[in-house]
Design a protein around this motif. Structure first.
Motif, PDB file in Angstrom:
ATOM      1  N   GLY A  89      20.359  40.214  45.002  1.00  0.00           N
ATOM      2  CA  GLY A  89      19.893  38.836  44.932  1.00  0.00           C
ATOM      3  C   GLY A  89      19.450  38.406  43.554  1.00  0.00           C
ATOM      4  N   ASN A  90      19.211  39.350  42.648  1.00  0.00           N
ATOM      5  CA  ASN A  90      18.840  39.017  41.269  1.00  0.00           C
ATOM      6  C   ASN A  90      20.045  38.668  40.412  1.00  0.00           C
ATOM      7  OD1 ASN A  90      15.891  39.726  41.419  1.00  0.00           O
ATOM      8  ND2 ASN A  90      16.728  41.742  41.878  1.00  0.00           N
ATOM      9  N   GLN A 138      21.574  28.493  35.289  1.00  0.00           N
ATOM     10  CA  GLN A 138      22.179  28.246  36.587  1.00  0.00           C
ATOM     11  C   GLN A 138      21.109  27.822  37.586  1.00  0.00           C
ATOM     12  OE1 GLN A 138      25.186  31.048  37.927  1.00  0.00           O
ATOM     13  NE2 GLN A 138      25.157  32.018  35.930  1.00  0.00           N
ATOM     14  N   ALA A 139      21.237  26.578  38.055  1.00  0.00           N
ATOM     15  CA  ALA A 139      20.251  26.049  38.999  1.00  0.00           C
ATOM     16  C   ALA A 139      20.413  26.679  40.375  1.00  0.00           C
ATOM     17  CB  ALA A 139      20.385  24.531  39.086  1.00  0.00           C
ATOM     18  N   LEU A 140      21.642  27.061  40.733  1.00  0.00           N
ATOM     19  CA  LEU A 140      21.893  27.679  42.031  1.00  0.00           C
ATOM     20  C   LEU A 140      21.843  29.190  41.877  1.00  0.00           C
ATOM     21  CD1 LEU A 140      24.813  25.425  43.325  1.00  0.00           C
ATOM     22  CD2 LEU A 140      22.350  25.108  43.570  1.00  0.00           C
ATOM     23  N   GLN A 141      21.114  29.836  42.772  1.00  0.00           N
ATOM     24  CA  GLN A 141      20.877  31.261  42.656  1.00  0.00           C
ATOM     25  C   GLN A 141      21.400  32.035  43.861  1.00  0.00           C
ATOM     26  OE1 GLN A 141      18.933  33.125  39.917  1.00  0.00           O
ATOM     27  NE2 GLN A 141      20.095  31.374  39.167  1.00  0.00           N
ATOM     28  N   THR A 142      21.812  33.265  43.603  1.00  0.00           N
ATOM     29  CA  THR A 142      22.268  34.153  44.679  1.00  0.00           C
ATOM     30  C   THR A 142      21.134  34.437  45.657  1.00  0.00           C
ATOM     31  OG1 THR A 142      23.741  35.178  43.057  1.00  0.00           O
ATOM     32  CG2 THR A 142      23.414  36.353  45.131  1.00  0.00           C
ATOM     33  N   ASP A 212      11.629  32.666  41.578  1.00  0.00           N
ATOM     34  CA  ASP A 212      11.543  33.788  40.647  1.00  0.00           C
ATOM     35  C   ASP A 212      11.269  33.274  39.251  1.00  0.00           C
ATOM     36  OD1 ASP A 212      14.099  33.970  38.813  1.00  0.00           O
ATOM     37  OD2 ASP A 212      14.825  33.379  40.783  1.00  0.00           O
ATOM     38  N   LEU A 213      10.724  34.149  38.442  1.00  0.00           N
ATOM     39  CA  LEU A 213      10.463  33.888  37.031  1.00  0.00           C
ATOM     40  C   LEU A 213      11.154  34.983  36.230  1.00  0.00           C
ATOM     41  CD1 LEU A 213       8.948  32.348  34.774  1.00  0.00           C
ATOM     42  CD2 LEU A 213       7.024  33.913  35.146  1.00  0.00           C
ATOM     43  N   LEU A 214      12.024  34.590  35.316  1.00  0.00           N
ATOM     44  CA  LEU A 214      12.822  35.552  34.556  1.00  0.00           C
ATOM     45  C   LEU A 214      12.491  35.454  33.069  1.00  0.00           C
ATOM     46  CD1 LEU A 214      15.225  37.545  34.098  1.00  0.00           C
ATOM     47  CD2 LEU A 214      16.711  35.536  34.019  1.00  0.00           C
ATOM     48  N   ALA A 720      15.501  48.273  37.330  1.00  0.00           N
ATOM     49  CA  ALA A 720      14.944  48.837  38.560  1.00  0.00           C
ATOM     50  C   ALA A 720      14.077  47.792  39.231  1.00  0.00           C
ATOM     51  CB  ALA A 720      14.130  50.101  38.273  1.00  0.00           C
ATOM     52  N   GLY A 721      13.983  47.881  40.574  1.00  0.00           N
ATOM     53  CA  GLY A 721      13.195  46.919  41.317  1.00  0.00           C
ATOM     54  C   GLY A 721      12.507  47.533  42.516  1.00  0.00           C
ATOM     55  N   LEU A 722      11.389  46.926  42.885  1.00  0.00           N
ATOM     56  CA  LEU A 722      10.630  47.322  44.074  1.00  0.00           C
ATOM     57  C   LEU A 722      10.392  46.082  44.910  1.00  0.00           C
ATOM     58  CD1 LEU A 722       8.818  49.266  45.751  1.00  0.00           C
ATOM     59  CD2 LEU A 722       6.937  48.617  44.234  1.00  0.00           C
TER      60      LEU A 722
END
Length: 726
Positions: A89-90, A138-142, A212-214, A720-722
């Motif tokens: 999803g990221n 990109q305004a549209l996100q997965t 989300d904040l990237l 990596a993600g949690l």
């Protein structure tokens, strides 16, 4: 337009209030509402939580019946497929699309379908969104997609305006994704991306929110082959909200909203020196490593929809609005020395409209479909370009820059309507035929009546053959340069050498598509599809100047042809896919926005067909995933995906777009481990490696028609993600 925007927001709040009014209050969202005490009241009993999911699924199915993909080439991304792709999803939406057949990678996050530039239509739950100004944000996100379908080929009559492909996103809801989830994701290049998801339902109301904040140091492609880019940080904020209320088993109202805000540093190409020989306030040199160009982008959109199902009739009517803005800030000294102009540029666009689609199953043989879309939009541009004075020979007469102001705006509209019939005249043969009328009243005033016809034949239960023809009408994007710009910049530095600026026209084309799909064994499917397009006034876009704002232009004639092969396998713990596509896109004679090009370039293209700058001969993608311990509380999923590209076009000294960049292949890998630690609804660990082999590959080399700068793909990146679910 301000009044229209206020009315759209007011309507959204009214729908939200209505949905909340339908909620049963403090009822437990995890269990059914109490049954009526008297069985005679059963006919008027409220909708219980046990039936909400069933009704929601039935209405989803009914909505899909309004806009089927009959006769088009369709590539589906299931929820599992979206998770298997690196970053899950990221992942940016363009990285997901690159795993579909016939999709070529370009810089600034752009993708090209079947040899066309942009021209992709985005829909959310069947509602078409207006085009925005965003280039690499990109305004549209997965993240908010439950599933996606990419339609290409000879599209049925309900799809107009942008026709290279249609990406229809079916969003997550409180029914499909209940609960609360927090995620922390990051790694190389200073990557940090916290996010959340929250879905739920209460009686007939369900909702889903995500954001989300990237932050990272690789916001745009690096213009150099080095591992790290200079001046390339980005900060991006994404938000999405969905809420729906079921009024009765046949009626649903929904509200969708989204927002994006991004800040981007424009990366620097090291080791460059000014070559124009200019003097700005006594300065003649500048270190390109120290350039400080920046761009900001913002987009907001909203959709209010009413869906109704009555017997054999399905209807959805929606109001939509989208607002977008883009601003570029130059380096005041460096841009003047390198380019002869330092433009402070801002573009904004607000669009709103109404879309209605309906279907009527007349009998077992005929299903009629029809609808319309009307859209009004306002584009404004504000540019102050600092330049240097020159004499008639082009020699600089002063080292004091002065500003040239070019402000303006325009309002325009698009509208289209269609009617088509799905005629099953034999059990194995279905003919889908219809007409579509489109019109544009913006910088150009044009219209067209377009026939569409598709034939689908299923000679066996495992074989499907389709053939179709579509007449297309594609309006030009509304963010165009006005003719006054040329007269204002006719004398100082950076003045165009060509002063002609014909209006960009609508593209008109004939499109043919033939394909076959075969289920070899359960779970294994192969497909082959071919297409051919003949276009008049084919629309292309390019970056001209320092601001990364694309401008449109037309080729008088163009021809695009290609073929695609696909294979997929999905059975138990295994899933795999592979795509290979061939394409050839050629155009001749640039007939609009001529001032953006050099005289010799225009002269050559006027007499010779050339490759379009985004033409790529071969495109391939593949992926495989396997789940260990499937069906347990501790499943482990391993996945690998591949992207292979033969290279976009580059110019030679004598032929525009006359060469191809080197081919490249990139492999990504992922590991997803689910855990049951007794906290909430579960914990998930994710590890991604982008560009496993650390391949150095060039997407653009800075040459080509409408190409502004070189760009290299991202180097090896560990992430990596949690995720914790409650």
């Amino acid at each position: 337009m301000r009044f229209a925007r206020r009315m759209m927001l007011k309507a959204g709040f009214m729908a939200l209030a209505l949905a909340l009014a339908l909620a049963p209050g403090p009822a437990d969202a995890a269990g059914p509402a109490p049954a009526p005490e008297n069985s005679e009241d059963a006919g008027t009993a409220p909708i219980t939580l046990d039936t909400v999911e069933v009704i929601s699924n039935e209405l989803d199915a009914a909505r899909l019946q309004i806009q089927p993909s009959l006769g088009a080439s369709t590539y589906n991304f299931s929820p599992e497929a979206l998770q298997n792709i690196s970053q899950g999803g990221n992942a940016p939406l363009n990285q997901v699309l690159l795993q579909a057949p016939g999709v070529a990678q370009d810089s600034f996050g752009q993708v090209h379908l079947r040899g066309e530039h942009a021209n992709v239509q985005f829909r959310i739950n069947g509602v078409q969104l207006p085009e925005g100004l965003s280039v690499f944000g990109q305004a549209l996100q997965t993240r908010f997609a439950n599933s996606m379908s990419l339609l290409t080929g000879a599209l049925p009559a309900q799809y107009g305006f942008q026709t290279a492909g249609v990406l229809d996103i079916q969003t997550k809801t409180g029914v499909t994704n209940p609960g609360l989830a927090y995620s922390m994701y990051g790694g190389g290049f200073g990557w940090l991306q916290p996010s959340f998801e929250f879905g739920g339902r209460n009686g007939p109301v369900d909702w889903f929110f995500t954001g989300d904040l990237l932050h990272n140091d690789r916001g745009i492609e690096n213009p150099a082959a080095s591992f790290n880019a200079i001046h390339d940080a980005t900060q991006q904020l994404h938000g999405f909200a969905y809420m729906s209320g079921i009024i009765d088993p046949d009626t649903r109202v929904s509200v969708i909203g989204g927002a994006f805000d991004g800040k981007f540093q424009i990366p620097n190409n090291p080791g460059q020196s000014p070559s124009l020989g200019l003097n700005v306030n006594g300065a003649t040199g500048f270190n390109s490593n120290l350039l400080n160009e920046n761009q900001t982008e913002a987009t907001q959109f909203g959709i209010l929809s009413l869906q109704k199902h009555v017997g054999d009739i399905n209807l959805q009517i929606s109001a939509f609005v989208r607002n977008s803005a883009l601003s570029f800030t130059p380096d005041p000294l460096g841009d003047l020395l390198f380019n002869g102009v330092a433009p402070y540029a801002r573009r904004s666009n607000i669009a709103g409209g109404v879309q209605a689609d309906g279907s009527w199953r007349v009998n077992d043989s005929h299903t009629l479909r029809g609808g319309f879309l009307g859209q009004v939009e306002r584009t404004a541009y504000n540019t102050t370009s600092y330049v240097l004075p020159v004499d008639a020979t082009g020699a600089q007469t002063s080292n004091q820059p002065f500003g040239v102001v070019d402000n303006g705006g325009r309002t325009g509209c698009l509208y289209g309507l269609y009617l088509q019939d799905e005629w099953r005249f034999l059990p194995a043969l279905t003919l889908n035929y219809g007409l579509r009328f489109d019109a544009v009243d913006e910088y150009t005033q044009e219209s067209q009546l377009s026939p569409r016809v598709n034939l689908v034949w299923k000679p066996t239960e495992t074989t499907t053959i389709h053939a179709g023809y579509s007449r297309y009408f594609v309006p030009p994007p509304f963010e165009l340069v006005s003719p006054t710009t040329i007269s204002l910049l006719a004398n100082p530095t950076a003045a165009p050498t060509v002063l002609q600026d014909s209006t960009v026209k609508a593209e008109r084309s004939n499109y043919f598509d033939v394909g076959v799909s075969q289920v070899v064994i359960p779970g294994l499917t192969i497909g082959l599809d071919s297409y051919y397009k003949l276009a008049k006034n084919l629309i292309d876009e390019g970056q001209f100047g320092a601001p990364i704002i694309l401008s449109a232009f037309n080729y008088a004639s163009a021809r695009i042809a290609g073929a695609e092969f696909t294979i997929s396998y999905d059975d138990g713990p295994w899933s795999a896919y592979g795509n290979l596509a061939y394409s050839r896109a050629m155009g001749v004679n640039i007939v609009s926005s001529q001032f953006d090009f050099e005289p010799d370039e225009l002269a050559y293209i006027a007499q010779n067909y050339i490759h379009l700058d985004h033409d790529q001969t071969w495109t391939g993608s593949a992926g495989v995933a396997y789940t260990f311990n499937r069906g347990t509380k501790y499943p482990t999923k391993l996945s690998v995906d591949l992207l292979a590209q033969s290279g976009l076009r580059a110019s030679t000294p004598t032929v525009p777009n006359g060469a191809s960049l080197p081919a490249y292949a990139v492999v990504n890998a992922s590991v997803i481990q689910k855990l049951d630690l007794g906290v909430g609804q579960g914990t998930e660990l994710r590890f991604d490696v982008l560009n496993v082999g650390d391949a150095v590959y060039e997407i653009r080399d800075g040459t080509g028609v409408g190409v502004g700068a070189p760009q290299y793909g991202i180097r090896r990146t560990l992430l990596a993600g949690l995720t914790q679910r409650f």
